[in-house]
Design an enzyme around this catalytic site. Sequence first.
Site: not given
Ligand code: IMP
Ligand code: MG
Length: 181
Positions: A48-49, A104-105, A108, A136, A158, A165, A171
């Site tokens: 949803k982000g 994407e939001d 990470d 990040k 975070f 969220d 959100r």
């Molecule tokens: P990845 O597979 O580790 O890149 O995960 C990415 C997902 O983790 C994002 O789409 C977010 O939903 C969540 N996420 C990663 N870092 C944060 C943060 O700092 N705040 C909130 N959600 C995060």
């Molecule tokens: Mg996401």
Amino acid sequence: MPAEGEAMGDKIKVLIPEDTVGKRIRELGVQISRDYAGKEIHMICVLKGGVFFMTELSKRIEVPVTFDFMSVSSYGAGTKSSGVVRIIKDLDQPLEGKDVLVVEDIIDSGKTLSHLLKIFSERKPKSLKICTLLDKPDRREVEDVKVDYCAFTVPNAFVVGYGLDYDQKYRNLPYIGVVEQ
Ligand code: IMP
Ligand code: MG
């Protein structure tokens, strides 16, 4: 509207104020409109982000835009992304021949997006690019995620707000903040 710094009971430190986010999204809209001149963009939001960013960004894009949504859940325990995603809601429309922009939001580890990109590229889009509100880079664990457009690079904290969220809350904050522990 919760006051900055006292949102819903937790202390939130403002990291990127609302007007800075808005200004940067307008800039990205101009850049993307220029890059896609004469084309049509098929925007994919990962729920949803990414919803807040995608709607705001699309308002600043001056070429024709269509939308689709995907919902995934990440296998694995806790807050760490395993990268193996289960599709909860698939896209409604095919991607074949389309200029696809994944919105994407935050990126990470990059594992979720890496997995999604494999699924999307198998559907034969004409082009496939990534646009993220936040990146990040210090946390990246995969090498195949190339970010084409990024609004802000953030430190390893975070973050919440503007779609992001913490336990499904925050959100709706109009700025990007950090939950103070
Ligand atoms: P990845 O597979 O580790 O890149 O995960 C990415 C997902 O983790 C994002 O789409 C977010 O939903 C969540 N996420 C990663 N870092 C944060 C943060 O700092 N705040 C909130 N959600 C995060
Ligand atoms: Mg996401």
